[in-house]
Design a protein around this motif. Structure first.
Motif, PDB file in Angstrom:
ATOM      1  N   GLN A   1       0.798  -1.232   0.000  1.00 48.15           N
ATOM      2  CA  GLN A   1       0.000   0.000   0.000  1.00 48.15           C
ATOM      3  C   GLN A   1       0.826   1.276   0.000  1.00 48.15           C
ATOM      4  O   GLN A   1       0.376   2.305  -0.473  1.00 48.15           O
ATOM      5  N   THR A   2       1.994   1.238   0.544  1.00 44.92           N
ATOM      6  CA  THR A   2       2.820   2.455   0.600  1.00 44.92           C
ATOM      7  C   THR A   2       3.729   2.591  -0.613  1.00 44.92           C
ATOM      8  O   THR A   2       4.558   3.497  -0.674  1.00 44.92           O
ATOM      9  N   SER A   3       3.570   1.709  -1.597  1.00 43.81           N
ATOM     10  CA  SER A   3       4.463   1.706  -2.747  1.00 43.81           C
ATOM     11  C   SER A   3       3.633   1.787  -4.022  1.00 43.81           C
ATOM     12  O   SER A   3       3.082   0.786  -4.484  1.00 43.81           O
ATOM     13  N   ASN A   4       3.568   2.971  -4.601  1.00 46.12           N
ATOM     14  CA  ASN A   4       2.789   3.209  -5.812  1.00 46.12           C
ATOM     15  C   ASN A   4       3.690   3.742  -6.926  1.00 46.12           C
ATOM     16  O   ASN A   4       4.833   4.147  -6.688  1.00 46.12           O
ATOM     17  N   ASN A   5       3.168   3.730  -8.150  1.00 44.46           N
ATOM     18  CA  ASN A   5       3.858   4.323  -9.300  1.00 44.46           C
ATOM     19  C   ASN A   5       5.233   3.707  -9.551  1.00 44.46           C
ATOM     20  O   ASN A   5       6.206   4.400  -9.861  1.00 44.46           O
ATOM     21  N   ASN A   6       5.317   2.396  -9.421  1.00 47.41           N
ATOM     22  CA  ASN A   6       6.578   1.703  -9.670  1.00 47.41           C
ATOM     23  C   ASN A   6       6.655   1.207 -11.113  1.00 47.41           C
ATOM     24  O   ASN A   6       5.636   0.929 -11.749  1.00 47.41           O
ATOM     25  N   LEU A   7       7.883   1.056 -11.598  1.00 49.48           N
ATOM     26  CA  LEU A   7       8.142   0.447 -12.889  1.00 49.48           C
ATOM     27  C   LEU A   7       8.911  -0.847 -12.665  1.00 49.48           C
ATOM     28  O   LEU A   7      10.009  -0.836 -12.104  1.00 49.48           O
ATOM     29  N   LEU A   8       8.338  -1.967 -13.111  1.00 46.80           N
ATOM     30  CA  LEU A   8       9.015  -3.265 -13.087  1.00 46.80           C
ATOM     31  C   LEU A   8       9.216  -3.692 -14.523  1.00 46.80           C
ATOM     32  O   LEU A   8       8.233  -3.918 -15.250  1.00 46.80           O
ATOM     33  N   MET A   9      10.462  -3.807 -14.949  1.00 48.92           N
ATOM     34  CA  MET A   9      10.714  -4.056 -16.363  1.00 48.92           C
ATOM     35  C   MET A   9      11.918  -4.979 -16.549  1.00 48.92           C
ATOM     36  O   MET A   9      12.936  -4.845 -15.856  1.00 48.92           O
ATOM     37  N   HIS A  10      11.788  -5.906 -17.477  1.00 44.65           N
ATOM     38  CA  HIS A  10      12.871  -6.815 -17.870  1.00 44.65           C
ATOM     39  C   HIS A  10      13.421  -7.596 -16.682  1.00 44.65           C
ATOM     40  O   HIS A  10      14.638  -7.787 -16.565  1.00 44.65           O
ATOM     41  N   ASN A  11      12.515  -8.075 -15.834  1.00 39.00           N
ATOM     42  CA  ASN A  11      12.922  -8.927 -14.723  1.00 39.00           C
ATOM     43  C   ASN A  11      12.579 -10.383 -15.036  1.00 39.00           C
ATOM     44  O   ASN A  11      11.571 -10.675 -15.681  1.00 39.00           O
ATOM     45  N   THR A  12      13.416 -11.301 -14.557  1.00 39.42           N
ATOM     46  CA  THR A  12      13.148 -12.734 -14.627  1.00 39.42           C
ATOM     47  C   THR A  12      12.889 -13.216 -13.208  1.00 39.42           C
ATOM     48  O   THR A  12      13.744 -13.065 -12.329  1.00 39.42           O
ATOM     49  N   ILE A  13      11.715 -13.796 -12.995  1.00 36.00           N
ATOM     50  CA  ILE A  13      11.242 -14.092 -11.637  1.00 36.00           C
ATOM     51  C   ILE A  13      10.813 -15.555 -11.614  1.00 36.00           C
ATOM     52  O   ILE A  13       9.733 -15.915 -12.086  1.00 36.00           O
ATOM     53  N   ASN A  14      11.657 -16.421 -11.066  1.00 35.50           N
ATOM     54  CA  ASN A  14      11.467 -17.861 -11.173  1.00 35.50           C
ATOM     55  C   ASN A  14      11.400 -18.549  -9.816  1.00 35.50           C
ATOM     56  O   ASN A  14      12.117 -18.168  -8.868  1.00 35.50           O
ATOM     57  N   SER A  15      10.548 -19.567  -9.733  1.00 36.02           N
ATOM     58  CA  SER A  15      10.569 -20.540  -8.631  1.00 36.02           C
ATOM     59  C   SER A  15      10.394 -19.909  -7.263  1.00 36.02           C
ATOM     60  O   SER A  15      10.949 -20.387  -6.264  1.00 36.02           O
ATOM     61  N   ASN A  16       9.597 -18.837  -7.188  1.00 37.46           N
ATOM     62  CA  ASN A  16       9.197 -18.267  -5.908  1.00 37.46           C
ATOM     63  C   ASN A  16       7.823 -18.836  -5.540  1.00 37.46           C
ATOM     64  O   ASN A  16       7.198 -19.533  -6.332  1.00 37.46           O
ATOM     65  N   ARG A  17       7.341 -18.508  -4.351  1.00 42.02           N
ATOM     66  CA  ARG A  17       5.970 -18.926  -4.047  1.00 42.02           C
ATOM     67  C   ARG A  17       5.002 -18.175  -4.943  1.00 42.02           C
ATOM     68  O   ARG A  17       4.148 -18.762  -5.589  1.00 42.02           O
ATOM     69  N   ILE A  18       5.131 -16.832  -4.992  1.00 41.16           N
ATOM     70  CA  ILE A  18       4.377 -15.978  -5.905  1.00 41.16           C
ATOM     71  C   ILE A  18       5.386 -15.086  -6.622  1.00 41.16           C
ATOM     72  O   ILE A  18       6.271 -14.506  -5.985  1.00 41.16           O
ATOM     73  N   GLY A  19       5.252 -14.972  -7.926  1.00 42.80           N
ATOM     74  CA  GLY A  19       6.220 -14.182  -8.681  1.00 42.80           C
ATOM     75  C   GLY A  19       6.173 -12.713  -8.322  1.00 42.80           C
ATOM     76  O   GLY A  19       7.128 -12.152  -7.790  1.00 42.80           O
ATOM     77  N   VAL A  20       5.031 -12.055  -8.618  1.00 42.01           N
ATOM     78  CA  VAL A  20       4.820 -10.644  -8.257  1.00 42.01           C
ATOM     79  C   VAL A  20       3.547 -10.554  -7.438  1.00 42.01           C
ATOM     80  O   VAL A  20       2.478 -10.993  -7.895  1.00 42.01           O
ATOM     81  N   TYR A  21       3.659  -9.994  -6.246  1.00 43.84           N
ATOM     82  CA  TYR A  21       2.521  -9.838  -5.331  1.00 43.84           C
ATOM     83  C   TYR A  21       2.243  -8.351  -5.166  1.00 43.84           C
ATOM     84  O   TYR A  21       3.113  -7.587  -4.719  1.00 43.84           O
ATOM     85  N   ILE A  22       1.043  -7.934  -5.548  1.00 43.92           N
ATOM     86  CA  ILE A  22       0.646  -6.529  -5.452  1.00 43.92           C
ATOM     87  C   ILE A  22      -0.555  -6.443  -4.520  1.00 43.92           C
ATOM     88  O   ILE A  22      -1.610  -7.023  -4.812  1.00 43.92           O
ATOM     89  N   PHE A  23      -0.403  -5.747  -3.412  1.00 37.75           N
ATOM     90  CA  PHE A  23      -1.484  -5.619  -2.440  1.00 37.75           C
ATOM     91  C   PHE A  23      -1.730  -4.140  -2.137  1.00 37.75           C
ATOM     92  O   PHE A  23      -0.873  -3.469  -1.555  1.00 37.75           O
ATOM     93  N   GLY A  24      -2.877  -3.632  -2.581  1.00 43.51           N
ATOM     94  CA  GLY A  24      -3.241  -2.248  -2.287  1.00 43.51           C
ATOM     95  C   GLY A  24      -2.323  -1.229  -2.914  1.00 43.51           C
ATOM     96  O   GLY A  24      -2.288  -0.062  -2.494  1.00 43.51           O
ATOM     97  N   SER A  25      -1.578  -1.623  -3.918  1.00 41.51           N
ATOM     98  CA  SER A  25      -0.618  -0.738  -4.578  1.00 41.51           C
ATOM     99  C   SER A  25      -1.178  -0.348  -5.946  1.00 41.51           C
ATOM    100  O   SER A  25      -1.682  -1.185  -6.686  1.00 41.51           O
ATOM    101  N   ASN A  26      -1.026   0.943  -6.285  1.00 42.04           N
ATOM    102  CA  ASN A  26      -1.713   1.500  -7.451  1.00 42.04           C
ATOM    103  C   ASN A  26      -0.741   2.116  -8.451  1.00 42.04           C
ATOM    104  O   ASN A  26       0.381   2.494  -8.099  1.00 42.04           O
ATOM    105  N   TYR A  27      -1.217   2.232  -9.681  1.00 37.31           N
ATOM    106  CA  TYR A  27      -0.510   2.960 -10.740  1.00 37.31           C
ATOM    107  C   TYR A  27       0.892   2.399 -11.007  1.00 37.31           C
ATOM    108  O   TYR A  27       1.833   3.136 -11.283  1.00 37.31           O
ATOM    109  N   ASN A  28       1.010   1.091 -10.948  1.00 36.75           N
ATOM    110  CA  ASN A  28       2.286   0.457 -11.270  1.00 36.75           C
ATOM    111  C   ASN A  28       2.285  -0.028 -12.715  1.00 36.75           C
ATOM    112  O   ASN A  28       1.237  -0.369 -13.277  1.00 36.75           O
ATOM    113  N   THR A  29       3.462  -0.076 -13.316  1.00 34.32           N
ATOM    114  CA  THR A  29       3.627  -0.555 -14.685  1.00 34.32           C
ATOM    115  C   THR A  29       4.599  -1.721 -14.691  1.00 34.32           C
ATOM    116  O   THR A  29       5.735  -1.589 -14.223  1.00 34.32           O
ATOM    117  N   LEU A  30       4.149  -2.855 -15.206  1.00 38.69           N
ATOM    118  CA  LEU A  30       4.980  -4.053 -15.320  1.00 38.69           C
ATOM    119  C   LEU A  30       5.130  -4.364 -16.799  1.00 38.69           C
ATOM    120  O   LEU A  30       4.145  -4.645 -17.487  1.00 38.69           O
TER     121      LEU A  30
END
Length: 289
Positions: free
Chosen positions: A19-48
């Protein structure tokens, strides 16, 4: 910004936005073998953009209570649970997402809404799907061909979303036999001819009744917008009226004045309905028979 990282084998989340992290850019990441790859909770205006999420033990992307997030041009492969799980979100967009080999006991996309929400799906190829809870106001778009924007929440599940809802060249289809999809919608079709002589909305290859279809633009507008009350295959075409053998009684392909008079008399006698009679008269006056 979180760019050009490799995030592997975390017991919880590869990347977490809260919730305290908005307007983030996530780009060109490789995300493997985690429990959840990308978890977004109450966070807004992000670009992946252009992320790869493989072999995650639960979800590739888990989006909860977030709004106005944009996920584009990403690959999600071999998720052990739902590739994309969404709950109680609003106005999020998934665009050009490729999903490969999700666990067959789960879904490529699972949307569970505790209240009606809005979701945009652009150029996506999803197989098994679920819209649960209150349902979602979903807009399906093909950037080259058009869009279907549902006016009522859709719900239900199926084995291949792209068979139940699709847009192609001068075709918009959503499956009327799927009760949860058989809802009213606004359809937009792009790049159509602008010179139809007698343009018509067709539903399942027959002229669509005005109680089901209502155009919001000219049918010769090029980009045509119309409202429909339920599912089917919708196209725009030229309605060619022809005089049937009941009119052309001589069978010579030309309707004489006497043959037309005889047909009109059948109408007055109650043997022909008004729609058929009107179409024949229009066709005759236009020189089509």
């Amino acid at each position: 910004q979180i760019i050009n990282n490799t995030v592997n084998s975390n017991g919880a989340y590869g990347i977490q936005l809260t919730q305290t992290s908005n307007n983030n850019l996530l780009m060109h990441n490789t995300i493997n073998s985690n429990r959840i790859g990308v978890y977004i909770f109450g966070s807004n205006y992000n670009t992946l953009i252009s992320n790869i999420l493989n072999f995650n033990k639960e979800n590739g992307i888990y989006l909860s209570y977030g709004a106005y997030n944009f996920v584009n041009d990403s690959i999600i492969m071999y998720s052990q649970q739902d590739a994309i799980y969404v709950e109680s979100e609003s106005d999020n967009t998934f665009s050009n997402i490729t999903i490969v080999e999700t666990n067959p006991n789960f879904y490529d996309i699972n949307v569970n809404s505790y209240s009606t929400n809005r979701l945009n799906l652009i150029d996506v190829l999803f197989a098994k799907y679920m819209f649960a809870g209150f349902g979602s106001l979903v807009k399906f778009s093909d950037t080259n061909e058009g869009e279907i924007s549902f006016l009522q929440p859709i719900n239900g599940s199926g084995e291949k979303l792209n068979n139940d809802v699709f847009i192609s060249n001068n075709v918009a289809f959503f499956n009327s036999s799927q009760e949860g999809l058989n809802k009213s919608a606004i359809i937009t079709l792009y790049d159509l001819p602008t010179n139809f002589g007698n343009p018509m909305i067709f539903r399942d290859d027959s002229p669509c009744q005005s109680s089901i279809c209502y155009n919001l633009t000219s049918l010769n507008a090029g980009t045509v917008v119309f409202n429909v009350t339920g599912g089917g295959k919708y196209t725009i075409g030229n309605y060619m009226i022809s005089c049937n053998p009941a009119v052309d009684t001589n069978g010579n392909g030309v309707v004489s004045q006497q043959e037309l008079n005889n047909y009109i008399q059948k109408f007055y006698n109650g043997n022909v309905n008004i729609v058929d009679a009107s179409n024949v008269i229009v066709a005759y006056l236009n020189g089509q028979c």
